[in-house]
Write a protein that holds these residues in place. Structure first.
Motif, PDB file in Angstrom:
ATOM      1  N   LYS A 166       0.798  -1.223   0.000  1.00  0.00           N
ATOM      2  CA  LYS A 166       0.000   0.000   0.000  1.00  0.00           C
ATOM      3  C   LYS A 166       0.835   1.280   0.000  1.00  0.00           C
ATOM      4  N   ASN A 167       1.997   1.247   0.623  1.00  0.00           N
ATOM      5  CA  ASN A 167       2.722   2.495   0.881  1.00  0.00           C
ATOM      6  C   ASN A 167       4.087   2.594   0.220  1.00  0.00           C
ATOM      7  N   THR A 168       4.424   1.664  -0.665  1.00  0.00           N
ATOM      8  CA  THR A 168       5.685   1.762  -1.407  1.00  0.00           C
ATOM      9  C   THR A 168       5.429   1.481  -2.882  1.00  0.00           C
ATOM     10  N   ASP A 169       6.435   1.802  -3.692  1.00  0.00           N
ATOM     11  CA  ASP A 169       6.357   1.533  -5.135  1.00  0.00           C
ATOM     12  C   ASP A 169       7.106   0.259  -5.507  1.00  0.00           C
ATOM     13  N   LYS A 170       7.517  -0.514  -4.514  1.00  0.00           N
ATOM     14  CA  LYS A 170       8.227  -1.755  -4.807  1.00  0.00           C
ATOM     15  C   LYS A 170       7.350  -2.688  -5.630  1.00  0.00           C
ATOM     16  N   SER A 171       7.988  -3.434  -6.521  1.00  0.00           N
ATOM     17  CA  SER A 171       7.231  -4.416  -7.297  1.00  0.00           C
ATOM     18  C   SER A 171       6.774  -5.537  -6.372  1.00  0.00           C
ATOM     19  N   ILE A 172       5.753  -6.257  -6.795  1.00  0.00           N
ATOM     20  CA  ILE A 172       5.242  -7.355  -5.979  1.00  0.00           C
ATOM     21  C   ILE A 172       6.295  -8.443  -5.823  1.00  0.00           C
ATOM     22  N   THR A 173       7.102  -8.640  -6.836  1.00  0.00           N
ATOM     23  CA  THR A 173       8.194  -9.618  -6.736  1.00  0.00           C
ATOM     24  C   THR A 173       9.202  -9.193  -5.678  1.00  0.00           C
ATOM     25  N   GLU A 174       9.583  -7.911  -5.678  1.00  0.00           N
ATOM     26  CA  GLU A 174      10.507  -7.401  -4.659  1.00  0.00           C
ATOM     27  C   GLU A 174       9.938  -7.584  -3.256  1.00  0.00           C
ATOM     28  N   ILE A 175       8.669  -7.289  -3.113  1.00  0.00           N
ATOM     29  CA  ILE A 175       8.020  -7.423  -1.803  1.00  0.00           C
ATOM     30  C   ILE A 175       8.017  -8.872  -1.350  1.00  0.00           C
ATOM     31  N   ALA A 176       7.731  -9.772  -2.280  1.00  0.00           N
ATOM     32  CA  ALA A 176       7.714 -11.200  -1.948  1.00  0.00           C
ATOM     33  C   ALA A 176       9.055 -11.639  -1.374  1.00  0.00           C
ATOM     34  N   TYR A 177      10.129 -11.273  -2.055  1.00  0.00           N
ATOM     35  CA  TYR A 177      11.454 -11.672  -1.593  1.00  0.00           C
ATOM     36  C   TYR A 177      11.849 -10.966  -0.297  1.00  0.00           C
ATOM     37  N   SER A 178      11.485  -9.691  -0.166  1.00  0.00           N
ATOM     38  CA  SER A 178      11.870  -8.933   1.038  1.00  0.00           C
ATOM     39  C   SER A 178      11.139  -9.429   2.278  1.00  0.00           C
ATOM     40  N   CYS A 179      10.008 -10.105   2.084  1.00  0.00           N
ATOM     41  CA  CYS A 179       9.255 -10.652   3.223  1.00  0.00           C
ATOM     42  C   CYS A 179       9.579 -12.116   3.488  1.00  0.00           C
ATOM     43  N   GLY A 180      10.553 -12.659   2.758  1.00  0.00           N
ATOM     44  CA  GLY A 180      11.026 -13.998   3.068  1.00  0.00           C
ATOM     45  C   GLY A 180      10.512 -15.116   2.188  1.00  0.00           C
ATOM     46  N   PHE A 181       9.702 -14.798   1.183  1.00  0.00           N
ATOM     47  CA  PHE A 181       9.211 -15.847   0.292  1.00  0.00           C
ATOM     48  C   PHE A 181      10.261 -16.170  -0.766  1.00  0.00           C
ATOM     49  N   GLY A 182      10.426 -17.445  -1.056  1.00  0.00           N
ATOM     50  CA  GLY A 182      11.440 -17.865  -2.018  1.00  0.00           C
ATOM     51  C   GLY A 182      11.061 -17.621  -3.455  1.00  0.00           C
ATOM     52  N   THR A 183       9.759 -17.570  -3.729  1.00  0.00           N
ATOM     53  CA  THR A 183       9.274 -17.340  -5.091  1.00  0.00           C
ATOM     54  C   THR A 183       8.034 -16.461  -5.054  1.00  0.00           C
ATOM     55  N   LEU A 184       7.770 -15.801  -6.167  1.00  0.00           N
ATOM     56  CA  LEU A 184       6.549 -15.007  -6.293  1.00  0.00           C
ATOM     57  C   LEU A 184       5.331 -15.918  -6.226  1.00  0.00           C
ATOM     58  N   ARG A 185       5.442 -17.106  -6.779  1.00  0.00           N
ATOM     59  CA  ARG A 185       4.327 -18.052  -6.778  1.00  0.00           C
ATOM     60  C   ARG A 185       3.915 -18.432  -5.353  1.00  0.00           C
ATOM     61  N   SER A 186       4.910 -18.701  -4.505  1.00  0.00           N
ATOM     62  CA  SER A 186       4.586 -19.079  -3.120  1.00  0.00           C
ATOM     63  C   SER A 186       3.968 -17.902  -2.367  1.00  0.00           C
ATOM     64  N   TYR A 187       4.441 -16.681  -2.645  1.00  0.00           N
ATOM     65  CA  TYR A 187       3.863 -15.495  -2.017  1.00  0.00           C
ATOM     66  C   TYR A 187       2.405 -15.326  -2.424  1.00  0.00           C
ATOM     67  N   ASN A 188       2.124 -15.427  -3.715  1.00  0.00           N
ATOM     68  CA  ASN A 188       0.745 -15.303  -4.198  1.00  0.00           C
ATOM     69  C   ASN A 188      -0.154 -16.368  -3.573  1.00  0.00           C
ATOM     70  N   ARG A 189       0.371 -17.589  -3.475  1.00  0.00           N
ATOM     71  CA  ARG A 189      -0.418 -18.692  -2.912  1.00  0.00           C
ATOM     72  C   ARG A 189      -0.759 -18.437  -1.446  1.00  0.00           C
ATOM     73  N   GLU A 190       0.241 -18.038  -0.654  1.00  0.00           N
ATOM     74  CA  GLU A 190       0.012 -17.815   0.773  1.00  0.00           C
ATOM     75  C   GLU A 190      -0.843 -16.581   1.013  1.00  0.00           C
ATOM     76  N   PHE A 191      -0.672 -15.550   0.191  1.00  0.00           N
ATOM     77  CA  PHE A 191      -1.477 -14.341   0.320  1.00  0.00           C
ATOM     78  C   PHE A 191      -2.943 -14.674   0.082  1.00  0.00           C
TER      79      PHE A 191
END
Length: 259
Positions: free
Chosen positions: A212-237
């Protein structure tokens, strides 16, 4: 339906009086108390479902998936607060999720005390303490042992400090100084979900503000929050909110409604 509240980004305390509420399944950092003042309310909590009638209360601990649905006309007060406000529950020692009946005095006090204007921490403590007192009087002493509680607290500290790294049940157990089998048992007994599920929920919740408050890409956010892949982040979200991170970034998430 009238929108009541967008999915909260701030971790502050909050109190709401809601009529005929429907709350979609969600989770958050804070603990939550739901008091039914009239009618009946169906509560979903993890894999459990039960009904609260007038004068009953449910306590939801941080990170627990939960939902509410009125059965007919209802009046409900929802109190969202930081567990750290109360020494009795800040590390879940001697405390757990529960559903129980409040004393008539507590219900009358809540009705008389509630106002739309006052949402300060002191005010919320004043509303919450009688509820906690009824809890400790009506519910048997927690089954969580002091050893369990200390291990659990250390695990929470470890997750909070290291969730953005490649950690798991075994690395946490090694850091804490117990076996991973025992740590897994502690999580199952204390919060009722596996360590990995709790860790992923923590990572997802920490991504809300970045979306909500940054311009980081969703992929960057996924990795910065500890997810190994964008796919796993999307699944858990999607497990947590039933929408994708992209949909959340664009539209937010509204989980409280009144009919």
């Amino acid at each position: 339906m009238i929108k009541i509240k967008d999915y909260a980004l701030n971790p502050n305390t909050n109190i709401r009086f809601l009529k005929n509420v429907e709350c979609y399944e969600h989770l958050h950092f804070n603990a939550e108390i739901c008091v039914v003042l009239s009618g009946s309310l169906k509560v979903g909590r993890e894999n459990d479902e039960f009904t609260l009638t007038c004068g009953m209360c449910a306590i939801i601990m941080p990170y627990e998936m939960h939902s509410y649905k009125s059965e007919g006309k209802t009046e409900t007060i929802i109190i969202e607060f930081s567990a750290a406000m109360f020494s009795e529950i800040k590390d879940r020692s001697g405390f757990c999720s529960a559903a129980f009946r409040l004393s008539e005095a507590s219900v009358d006090y809540i009705r008389a005390k509630y106002t739309d204007e006052n949402h300060t921490d002191i005010y919320i403590k004043a509303i919450t303490y009688p509820i906690l007192n009824d809890f400790f009087e009506s519910v048997a002493e927690s089954k969580i042992s002091p050893v369990h509680s200390e291990i659990y607290r250390k695990a929470l500290d470890y997750i909070a400090k290291n969730f953005s790294e490649n950690i798991n049940l075994k690395t946490a157990a090694a850091e804490i100084g117990c076996s991973y089998v025992y740590l897994s048992h502690v999580f199952s007994q204390t919060i009722g979900i596996p360590f990995t599920a709790f860790l992923n929920r923590h990572r997802v919740i920490n991504s809300f503000e970045l979306l909500k408050n940054t311009d980081k890409s969703i992929t960057e956010i996924a990795y910065s929050c500890g997810f190994g892949t964008l796919r796993s982040y999307n699944r858990e979200f999607k497990k947590c909110l039933n929408i994708t991170p992209k949909e959340y970034r664009i539209h937010g998430y509204n989980h409280y409604f009144e009919s």
